[in-house]
Write a protein that holds these residues in place. Structure first.
Motif, PDB file in Angstrom:
ATOM      1  N   ASN A  30       0.833  -1.195   0.000  1.00 57.73           N
ATOM      2  CA  ASN A  30       0.000   0.000   0.000  1.00 57.73           C
ATOM      3  C   ASN A  30       0.871   1.250   0.000  1.00 57.73           C
ATOM      4  O   ASN A  30       0.544   2.246  -0.630  1.00 57.73           O
ATOM      5  N   PHE A  31       1.972   1.190   0.744  1.00 56.48           N
ATOM      6  CA  PHE A  31       2.962   2.255   0.759  1.00 56.48           C
ATOM      7  C   PHE A  31       4.270   1.677   0.221  1.00 56.48           C
ATOM      8  O   PHE A  31       4.825   0.755   0.813  1.00 56.48           O
ATOM      9  N   GLN A  32       4.747   2.220  -0.903  1.00 58.93           N
ATOM     10  CA  GLN A  32       5.893   1.637  -1.584  1.00 58.93           C
ATOM     11  C   GLN A  32       7.104   1.469  -0.681  1.00 58.93           C
ATOM     12  O   GLN A  32       7.843   0.487  -0.806  1.00 58.93           O
ATOM     13  N   ILE A  33       7.345   2.404   0.218  1.00 55.87           N
ATOM     14  CA  ILE A  33       8.519   2.332   1.083  1.00 55.87           C
ATOM     15  C   ILE A  33       8.541   1.033   1.873  1.00 55.87           C
ATOM     16  O   ILE A  33       9.610   0.452   2.121  1.00 55.87           O
ATOM     17  N   ASN A  34       7.378   0.538   2.275  1.00 56.10           N
ATOM     18  CA  ASN A  34       7.325  -0.722   3.017  1.00 56.10           C
ATOM     19  C   ASN A  34       7.809  -1.886   2.152  1.00 56.10           C
ATOM     20  O   ASN A  34       8.533  -2.765   2.619  1.00 56.10           O
ATOM     21  N   GLY A  35       7.404  -1.883   0.879  1.00 51.37           N
ATOM     22  CA  GLY A  35       7.844  -2.926  -0.042  1.00 51.37           C
ATOM     23  C   GLY A  35       9.325  -2.831  -0.356  1.00 51.37           C
ATOM     24  O   GLY A  35      10.009  -3.844  -0.500  1.00 51.37           O
ATOM     25  N   VAL A  36       9.831  -1.601  -0.443  1.00 51.90           N
ATOM     26  CA  VAL A  36      11.257  -1.394  -0.730  1.00 51.90           C
ATOM     27  C   VAL A  36      12.108  -1.881   0.438  1.00 51.90           C
ATOM     28  O   VAL A  36      13.132  -2.551   0.246  1.00 51.90           O
ATOM     29  N   LEU A  37      11.693  -1.558   1.666  1.00 52.27           N
ATOM     30  CA  LEU A  37      12.423  -2.025   2.843  1.00 52.27           C
ATOM     31  C   LEU A  37      12.439  -3.552   2.902  1.00 52.27           C
ATOM     32  O   LEU A  37      13.478  -4.164   3.170  1.00 52.27           O
ATOM     33  N   ALA A  38      11.297  -4.164   2.645  1.00 54.17           N
ATOM     34  CA  ALA A  38      11.221  -5.625   2.646  1.00 54.17           C
ATOM     35  C   ALA A  38      12.147  -6.216   1.594  1.00 54.17           C
ATOM     36  O   ALA A  38      12.842  -7.215   1.840  1.00 54.17           O
ATOM     37  N   SER A  39      12.194  -5.595   0.423  1.00 51.47           N
ATOM     38  CA  SER A  39      13.009  -6.109  -0.679  1.00 51.47           C
ATOM     39  C   SER A  39      14.492  -6.081  -0.339  1.00 51.47           C
ATOM     40  O   SER A  39      15.260  -6.949  -0.779  1.00 51.47           O
ATOM     41  N   SER A  40      14.911  -5.086   0.435  1.00 54.41           N
ATOM     42  CA  SER A  40      16.315  -4.994   0.821  1.00 54.41           C
ATOM     43  C   SER A  40      16.725  -6.192   1.669  1.00 54.41           C
ATOM     44  O   SER A  40      17.781  -6.797   1.453  1.00 54.41           O
ATOM     45  N   ASN A  41      15.885  -6.554   2.634  1.00 54.18           N
ATOM     46  CA  ASN A  41      16.178  -7.738   3.442  1.00 54.18           C
ATOM     47  C   ASN A  41      16.068  -9.010   2.611  1.00 54.18           C
ATOM     48  O   ASN A  41      16.820  -9.972   2.817  1.00 54.18           O
ATOM     49  N   MET A  42      15.146  -9.024   1.667  1.00 59.57           N
ATOM     50  CA  MET A  42      14.988 -10.188   0.797  1.00 59.57           C
ATOM     51  C   MET A  42      16.239 -10.413  -0.048  1.00 59.57           C
ATOM     52  O   MET A  42      16.642 -11.553  -0.284  1.00 59.57           O
ATOM     53  N   GLU A  43      16.865  -9.321  -0.483  1.00 52.40           N
ATOM     54  CA  GLU A  43      18.095  -9.483  -1.262  1.00 52.40           C
ATOM     55  C   GLU A  43      19.203 -10.097  -0.419  1.00 52.40           C
ATOM     56  O   GLU A  43      19.961 -10.949  -0.896  1.00 52.40           O
ATOM     57  N   LEU A  44      19.323  -9.675   0.830  1.00 51.42           N
ATOM     58  CA  LEU A  44      20.324 -10.267   1.711  1.00 51.42           C
ATOM     59  C   LEU A  44      20.115 -11.769   1.836  1.00 51.42           C
ATOM     60  O   LEU A  44      21.068 -12.558   1.774  1.00 51.42           O
ATOM     61  N   MET A  45      18.865 -12.183   2.003  1.00 55.36           N
ATOM     62  CA  MET A  45      18.570 -13.609   2.116  1.00 55.36           C
ATOM     63  C   MET A  45      18.853 -14.330   0.801  1.00 55.36           C
ATOM     64  O   MET A  45      19.378 -15.453   0.787  1.00 55.36           O
ATOM     65  N   THR A  46      18.518 -13.681  -0.324  1.00 54.02           N
ATOM     66  CA  THR A  46      18.781 -14.278  -1.626  1.00 54.02           C
ATOM     67  C   THR A  46      20.262 -14.591  -1.785  1.00 54.02           C
ATOM     68  O   THR A  46      20.654 -15.694  -2.187  1.00 54.02           O
ATOM     69  N   ASN A  47      21.108 -13.630  -1.442  1.00 51.59           N
ATOM     70  CA  ASN A  47      22.549 -13.835  -1.558  1.00 51.59           C
ATOM     71  C   ASN A  47      23.049 -14.886  -0.571  1.00 51.59           C
ATOM     72  O   ASN A  47      23.953 -15.661  -0.885  1.00 51.59           O
ATOM     73  N   ALA A  48      22.458 -14.921   0.619  1.00 48.34           N
ATOM     74  CA  ALA A  48      22.854 -15.914   1.617  1.00 48.34           C
ATOM     75  C   ALA A  48      22.527 -17.335   1.158  1.00 48.34           C
ATOM     76  O   ALA A  48      23.160 -18.298   1.604  1.00 48.34           O
ATOM     77  N   LEU A  49      21.551 -17.459   0.265  1.00 48.09           N
ATOM     78  CA  LEU A  49      21.150 -18.763  -0.272  1.00 48.09           C
ATOM     79  C   LEU A  49      21.910 -19.121  -1.545  1.00 48.09           C
ATOM     80  O   LEU A  49      21.537 -20.047  -2.259  1.00 48.09           O
ATOM     81  N   ASP A  50      22.999 -18.365  -1.822  1.00 46.09           N
ATOM     82  CA  ASP A  50      23.825 -18.587  -3.024  1.00 46.09           C
ATOM     83  C   ASP A  50      23.051 -18.358  -4.312  1.00 46.09           C
ATOM     84  O   ASP A  50      23.354 -18.953  -5.352  1.00 46.09           O
ATOM     85  N   LEU A  51      22.064 -17.488  -4.236  1.00 48.41           N
ATOM     86  CA  LEU A  51      21.311 -17.083  -5.410  1.00 48.41           C
ATOM     87  C   LEU A  51      21.698 -15.659  -5.780  1.00 48.41           C
ATOM     88  O   LEU A  51      22.333 -14.950  -4.998  1.00 48.41           O
ATOM     89  N   GLY A  52      21.318 -15.240  -6.976  1.00 45.43           N
ATOM     90  CA  GLY A  52      21.577 -13.882  -7.411  1.00 45.43           C
ATOM     91  C   GLY A  52      20.286 -13.151  -7.671  1.00 45.43           C
ATOM     92  O   GLY A  52      19.234 -13.767  -7.911  1.00 45.43           O
ATOM     93  N   VAL A  53      20.334 -11.821  -7.648  1.00 47.97           N
ATOM     94  CA  VAL A  53      19.127 -11.030  -7.858  1.00 47.97           C
ATOM     95  C   VAL A  53      19.452  -9.775  -8.667  1.00 47.97           C
ATOM     96  O   VAL A  53      20.544  -9.221  -8.564  1.00 47.97           O
ATOM     97  N   LEU A  54      18.501  -9.384  -9.478  1.00 47.92           N
ATOM     98  CA  LEU A  54      18.562  -8.111 -10.189  1.00 47.92           C
ATOM     99  C   LEU A  54      17.252  -7.386  -9.941  1.00 47.92           C
ATOM    100  O   LEU A  54      16.171  -7.937 -10.163  1.00 47.92           O
ATOM    101  N   PHE A  55      17.329  -6.154  -9.472  1.00 47.75           N
ATOM    102  CA  PHE A  55      16.127  -5.335  -9.315  1.00 47.75           C
ATOM    103  C   PHE A  55      15.826  -4.679 -10.654  1.00 47.75           C
ATOM    104  O   PHE A  55      16.646  -3.930 -11.182  1.00 47.75           O
ATOM    105  N   SER A  56      14.663  -4.957 -11.205  1.00 44.70           N
ATOM    106  CA  SER A  56      14.306  -4.427 -12.520  1.00 44.70           C
ATOM    107  C   SER A  56      13.498  -3.142 -12.402  1.00 44.70           C
ATOM    108  O   SER A  56      12.281  -3.171 -12.175  1.00 44.70           O
ATOM    109  N   GLY A  57      14.181  -2.015 -12.565  1.00 44.60           N
ATOM    110  CA  GLY A  57      13.481  -0.735 -12.615  1.00 44.60           C
ATOM    111  C   GLY A  57      12.663  -0.602 -13.879  1.00 44.60           C
ATOM    112  O   GLY A  57      11.638   0.094 -13.897  1.00 44.60           O
ATOM    113  N   PHE A  58      13.078  -1.294 -14.950  1.00 47.96           N
ATOM    114  CA  PHE A  58      12.330  -1.257 -16.208  1.00 47.96           C
ATOM    115  C   PHE A  58      10.926  -1.822 -15.993  1.00 47.96           C
ATOM    116  O   PHE A  58       9.932  -1.261 -16.460  1.00 47.96           O
TER     117      PHE A  58
END
Length: 273
Positions: free
Chosen positions: A195-223
């Motif tokens: 509902n508020f984008q900032i909440n989703g952005v904050l969540a995504s930052s922690n999600m990226e940390l977990m993604t990398n910890a799982l030996d996975l890679g991530v790209l945030f697509s602004g497009f």
């Protein structure tokens, strides 16, 4: 509602002191939660020394007792871990296990949100990736052509992207199966909405940390985020509910590249007051 077990409560007042909305009081040396201004942050559950506070609105089996060995992260290792992250555009032809995707989402679920709204939702796209890719590229092509047909002082900074979007779509039309310059042939995409984008952005930052910890890679697509803005077809395809806005689009997979070191960055701009 938040509930106090009076038999366990020792009247220490820690929950009263730590309650930001001042919804807890001590009555006859027992904590009483009024559940009037409470916004379910859970501080009272976390701070209670006798485990006297519970709630009937969330799953209490998720509550974990603090253990220094299991909870503490070395700060220098954490900083290096953050510095080492890379945006990945080369992915292996390998599916990402559902268990790992769930763990990534779990990292988002436990991220702070404004007023404890917990308004973040996650859309995992795997089977529908090609249709999502088509709709996104069509939209970017339309946006690009509009910019190029009417270049103004306001949109001139987007001209280079407009040209790229048109070119990406032309290549896609020529051979849809040849080269994926949008999702880079990754096996999964997580679209994070809130509902508020900032909440989703904050969540995504922690999600990226977990993604990398799982030996996975991530790209945030602004497009993709740009294409999804007000796009009825994309919203319908993904089932994005009314009131939700796209915060991020996380392209996830096993990296088909190995990096050997961190890279330099600009010096921070800091004002000490």
């Amino acid at each position: 509602m938040m509930i106090v077990n009076e038999e366990k409560c020792i009247g220490c007042g820690l929950c009263v002191k730590d309650c930001f909305p001042k919804d807890i009081e001590l009555i006859d040396k027992k904590a009483k939660i009024n559940n009037v201004t409470c916004f379910k942050c859970g501080h009272c559950i976390a701070v209670c020394p006798t485990d006297a506070v519970t709630t009937d609105e969330f799953d209490m089996s998720e509550v974990i007792e603090y253990d220094k060995e299991k909870f503490q992260v070395d700060p220098n290792n954490l900083l290096n871990f953050i510095k080492f992250r890379r945006s990945i555009r080369q992915f292996k032809d390998k599916e990402v296990e559902e268990e790992k995707l769930s763990k990534i989402i779990e990292a988002g679920r436990f991220t702070e949100t404004a007023a404890n709204m917990q308004d973040v939702s996650y859309i995992v796209v795997r089977e529908g990736l090609q249709e999502l890719r088509r709709l996104t590229l069509e939209t970017l092509n339309d946006i690009g052509n509009k910019i190029l047909s009417n270049i103004t002082p306001e949109n001139i900074i987007y001209v280079k992207y407009a040209k790229l979007w048109v070119k990406m779509y032309e290549k896609y039309k020529e051979n849809p199966d040849k080269e994926d310059e949008l999702f880079f042939n990754a096996p999964a995409v997580i679209v994070v909405t809130a509902n508020f984008q900032i909440n989703g952005v904050l969540a995504s930052s922690n999600m990226e940390l977990m993604t990398n910890a799982l030996d996975l890679g991530v790209l945030f697509s602004g497009f993709f985020v740009r294409a999804a803005e007000g796009n009825k077809k994309i919203r319908e395809l993904l089932g994005i509910k009314e009131g939700k806005e796209v915060a991020t689009c996380m392209i996830i997979g096993y990296p088909d590249i190995k990096y050997k070191r961190t890279v330099p960055r600009k010096s921070p701009k800091i004002s000490w007051k």
